[in-house]
Design a protein around this motif. Structure first.
Motif, PDB file in Angstrom:
ATOM      1  N   PRO A 159      -4.487  15.636   4.535  1.00 12.26           N
ATOM      2  CA  PRO A 159      -3.650  16.671   3.911  1.00 12.26           C
ATOM      3  C   PRO A 159      -2.172  16.573   4.262  1.00 12.26           C
ATOM      4  O   PRO A 159      -1.392  17.440   3.851  1.00 12.26           O
ATOM      5  N   ASP A 160      -1.781  15.528   5.014  1.00 16.57           N
ATOM      6  CA  ASP A 160      -0.355  15.375   5.299  1.00 16.57           C
ATOM      7  C   ASP A 160       0.447  15.148   4.024  1.00 16.57           C
ATOM      8  O   ASP A 160       1.644  15.448   3.968  1.00 16.57           O
ATOM      9  N   THR A 161      -0.198  14.571   3.013  1.00 17.65           N
ATOM     10  CA  THR A 161       0.426  14.456   1.692  1.00 17.65           C
ATOM     11  C   THR A 161      -0.459  15.168   0.675  1.00 17.65           C
ATOM     12  O   THR A 161      -1.672  15.298   0.877  1.00 17.65           O
ATOM     13  N   ASP A 172       2.485   6.140   1.868  1.00 16.16           N
ATOM     14  CA  ASP A 172       2.726   7.578   2.022  1.00 16.16           C
ATOM     15  C   ASP A 172       3.947   8.037   1.238  1.00 16.16           C
ATOM     16  O   ASP A 172       4.216   9.234   1.162  1.00 16.16           O
ATOM     17  N   LYS A 173       4.670   7.084   0.633  1.00 13.26           N
ATOM     18  CA  LYS A 173       5.899   7.418  -0.071  1.00 13.26           C
ATOM     19  C   LYS A 173       5.819   7.179  -1.571  1.00 13.26           C
ATOM     20  O   LYS A 173       6.493   7.845  -2.347  1.00 13.26           O
ATOM     21  N   LYS A 225       6.158  14.902   1.330  1.00  7.67           N
ATOM     22  CA  LYS A 225       4.938  15.703   1.248  1.00  7.67           C
ATOM     23  C   LYS A 225       4.084  15.249   0.076  1.00  7.67           C
ATOM     24  O   LYS A 225       2.852  15.244   0.145  1.00  7.67           O
ATOM     25  N   ARG A 226       4.716  14.880  -1.030  1.00  6.88           N
ATOM     26  CA  ARG A 226       3.996  14.340  -2.181  1.00  6.88           C
ATOM     27  C   ARG A 226       4.630  13.010  -2.561  1.00  6.88           C
ATOM     28  O   ARG A 226       5.778  12.975  -2.995  1.00  6.88           O
ATOM     29  N   PRO A 227       3.906  11.909  -2.395  1.00  8.25           N
ATOM     30  CA  PRO A 227       4.483  10.599  -2.750  1.00  8.25           C
ATOM     31  C   PRO A 227       4.878  10.551  -4.227  1.00  8.25           C
ATOM     32  O   PRO A 227       4.259  11.198  -5.079  1.00  8.25           O
ATOM     33  N   GLN A 228       5.919   9.778  -4.503  1.00  5.25           N
ATOM     34  CA  GLN A 228       6.261   9.496  -5.886  1.00  5.25           C
ATOM     35  C   GLN A 228       5.161   8.629  -6.488  1.00  5.25           C
ATOM     36  O   GLN A 228       4.483   7.881  -5.779  1.00  5.25           O
TER      37      GLN A 228
END
Length: 722
Positions: free
Chosen positions: A347-349, A475-476, A517-520
């Motif tokens: 849930p980190d992202t 993560d990005k 928080k939300r990767p592209q």
């Protein structure tokens, strides 16, 4: 026989009288109205009731759909708008239409009105006294003639109060935007839209989709639109052999809107649509080589739309593979066994969580989640190609191929007629603890997760997984591409580390954290909803961009399009004013190219960065700002001159200033945006940029220019050119 003739003639007279009444009412509503605003991107209104009529329409592909409609409910009247912004819009003749609407629905010249504060001011300028809508307005409707409503959620009590108000002769002005509401509510059924809860049973619905302007930045109010904007009229035109091609094309467009808007349990229109579909056959597999074209393949386009809409209403175990699925998104390149996949969700992202699972067309899958997470807003989604194409003149694939549904139970069964990658959609704030989701009935898809997937396993087995779509994940950023584009990718780790550099570089210019928080997301598609690429979540590209996305050598040399759309996702409205939407995004493009890319000698990422953009002619013509706003690369040259002289740090500093602004100091309109941009940038570089802005024709206020008079003036060498 005579009696039957009399009845038919009577019905014809009734219809004729209704049309005459509609035209008379429309004339009253549009008195003094020639054009109205186009706030944001309005959506269409579907008319399928005899008491509702079109007022103003916008473009829906080649055809039209209502953006403003009006009608009667009991002794009351209503006017509906296809965007919430109409209660705030003040451009063109919008205030006049709003005032006309209030007087028409109230049947009074001086009505008593409840309205939002902005609307109160607009109405006052047009001679109508209104009061701000009280919190307990439902209990006070007897005190007013008209209430103006936005798209706020409505309780059953409020819905009942509105309907009672109208049946007693009261008036309602109501605005809404279905596509925006669907995004916010995570695709709840359209019947739950606030406006539809009130008016659906009276023949009016807010429908999904985007309307285009009919005049520059506005909608033409002088055109008398065809009666086939009403569903019942369209149904009469379709079988009419004497109807012309344009009338039939518009009628099919209206029926397509009805097919994907009306609820599954509709018993008025949907049975007729079902009968039409059952009586016809056509090739319903659009391809790039043989697209379905508006005006040529209208019947096939309607039938495919109807089939897709019906498929979305079926229970998962009744869903069959759509024939168009084999063409796109495609089928496995070899037979593949169904299996169960367990996915660890961090849930980190948030957002779409890639699973490495692929659902075949028409195949049911099951999703198991922990009991403490059921009903918390998690969803399962099948497919990454979320662009819908209903508005496009040509369909190179089926226009709507993604399905998603809530995970309201520990076990959820789902299916898609088109298949696709399977995602668990995780909203923000649902949980802080990792959990496991189990997905059964799927096949393997190529999936590489940076710092988690074993590179040797990737090369030996994972990249050869049979699903037609693959994903590369950090993560990005996350890339969704055809599996064919990664079959020979030996080093996804190096590729993804460079992608992380791209994302971190964009974050540096925006002065935001590298941690996302939300990767592209990027997704390649055979056809997208707008442009060659477009921003959003995901950023959508055409299939040929998959090479730039997955080949490190190409990516290092710079990809203007991929970086341009990423720039859009980093723009801030505070420093993006009219004419710069396609400009300030390219600051990120240029910064990424300058900072980490290895551009071929003599290039700058795009020929227009240093090439001829018509600057000399622009200056000679007096630097007309309207022209500046229409030519993105001309406008970008102004920003490049600043960067050439002062570097990138001033942009970072100013962007950080904007992010830290309290709400009451943020610019409220374009005039304030230009003024703040001038003043803040001047203070940061320590130079008076007022004359520079004037030479470029970018308007600012005397107050803003005076506030920086203490700074030395600056102008680039040789500018303005002679």
């Amino acid at each position: 026989m005579l009696n039957r003739i009399v009845i038919v003639l009577f019905l014809i007279l009734l219809v004729a009288q209704a049309l005459a009444d509609d035209n008379a009412d429309r004339a009253i509503l549009l008195e003094g109205v020639h054009e109205i605003d186009s706030p944001g991107v309005p959506g269409p209104l579907l008319i399928f009731g005899n008491q509702t009529f079109p007022v103003i329409a916008g473009k829906l592909g080649k055809e039209r759909a209502c953006v403003v409609a009006a009608g009667r409910l009991g002794r009351g009247r209503f006017v509906a708008f296809g965007h919430e912004g109409y209660l705030r819009a003040t451009g063109h003749d919008t205030p006049k239409l709003l005032a006309n609407s209030v007087r028409w629905v109230s049947k009074k010249s001086d009505p008593h009105v409840f309205a939002p504060k902005e609307t109160v001011i607009t109405l006052a300028h047009n001679g109508i006294k209104a009061s701000p809508t009280p919190v307990n307005w439902a209990a006070k409707l007897d005190e007013v003639d008209v209430i103006c409503l936005g798209q706020e959620p409505l309780s059953l009590e409020q819905i009942s109060a509105i309907q009672s108000h109208m049946k007693k002769g009261g008036g309602v002005i109501i605005t809404g935007l279905a596509w925006g509401w669907l995004q916010i509510t995570k695709n709840k059924p359209l019947i739950e839209h606030p406006g539809n809860q009130i008016f659906m049973k009276y023949g009016l619905m807010w429908a999904d989709g985007y309307l285009e302007d009919t005049t520059p930045d506005a909608f033409d109010a002088t055109v008398l639109y065809p009666e086939s904007l009403r569903v019942q009229s369209a149904l009469q035109i379709i079988p009419n052999k004497d109807a012309n091609a344009q009338a039939k094309s518009q009628s099919f467009s209206t029926l397509m809107l009805a097919a994907r808007t009306l609820p599954a349990n509709d018993i008025i229109i949907r049975p007729t649509l079902r009968r039409i579909a059952s009586e016809h056959t056509a090739n319903l597999v659009p391809t790039p080589q043989h697209p379905l074209i508006s005006g040529k393949d209208d019947l096939a386009r309607f039938l495919l739309t109807y089939n897709i809409a019906e498929e979305k209403t079926l229970a998962p175990d009744h869903v069959k593979a759509n024939p168009a699925a084999a063409q796109f998104p495609g089928l496995p390149d070899r037979p593949a066994k169904h299996r169960l996949i367990s996915v660890n969700i961090n849930p980190d992202t948030t957002g779409w969580k890639s699973t490495g699972a692929y659902a075949l067309p028409g195949q049911t899958i099951s999703v198991l989640i922990p009991g403490n997470l059921k009903g918390k807003g998690l969803r399962v989604q099948i497919g990454c190609h979320t662009d819908t194409l209903y508005h496009k003149d040509q369909w190179k694939r089926a226009p709507d191929i993604v399905v998603s549904q809530n995970l309201d139970n520990t076990k959820t069964i789902a299916a898609s007629a088109f298949g696709g990658p399977v995602y668990i959609i995780l909203p923000d704030g649902v949980t802080t603890e990792p959990f496991t989701a189990t997905i059964d009935g799927v096949i393997d898809a190529p999936l590489f997760v940076l710092d988690k997937t074993d590179p040797d396993q990737w090369k030996s087995t994972i990249r050869l997984a049979p699903a037609p779509w693959a994903e590369l994940v950090t993560d990005k950023v996350i890339l969704s591409v055809p599996s064919s584009s990664i079959r020979n990718l030996d080093d996804p780790e190096a590729l993804l580390r460079f992608w992380d550099q791209i994302l971190d570089t964009a974050a540096d210019l925006a002065t935001i954290s590298h941690t996302r928080k939300r990767p592209q997301r990027y997704a390649a598609d055979v056809q997208i909803s707008a442009g060659y690429m477009h921003s959003g979540y995901p950023i959508m590209t055409h299939l040929d961009a998959a090479a730039d996305m997955t080949q490190l050598e190409k990516l290092r040399k710079g990809s203007w399009g991929l970086f341009h759309e990423l720039g859009h996702n980093h723009q801030a409205p505070d420093w993006t004013f009219d004419g710069t939407v396609e400009v300030t995004c390219n600051l990120f493009t240029l910064y990424i190219l300058d900072t980490i890319c290895e551009l071929p000698a003599g290039t700058a990422g795009h020929e227009a960065v240093r090439g001829d953009v018509g600057l000399v002619d622009y200056i000679k013509s007096g630097s007309p700002f309207d022209q500046w706003k229409r030519k993105p690369f001309l406008a970008l040259r102004m920003y490049i001159q600043i960067q050439d002289a002062f570097g990138w740090e001033p942009f970072k500093t100013v962007f950080a200033q904007y992010r830290a602004l309290p709400a009451n100091e943020r610019p409220k309109n374009d005039d304030e945006k230009r003024d703040q941009w001038l003043v803040r940038l001047s203070r940061v570089v320590g130079r008076n940029l007022g004359p520079f802005f004037e030479a470029w024709g970018v308007p600012t206020s005397e107050m803003a220019r005076s506030s920086i008079q203490d700074l030395p003036e600056w102008m680039p060498d040789g500018f303005p050119p002679n």
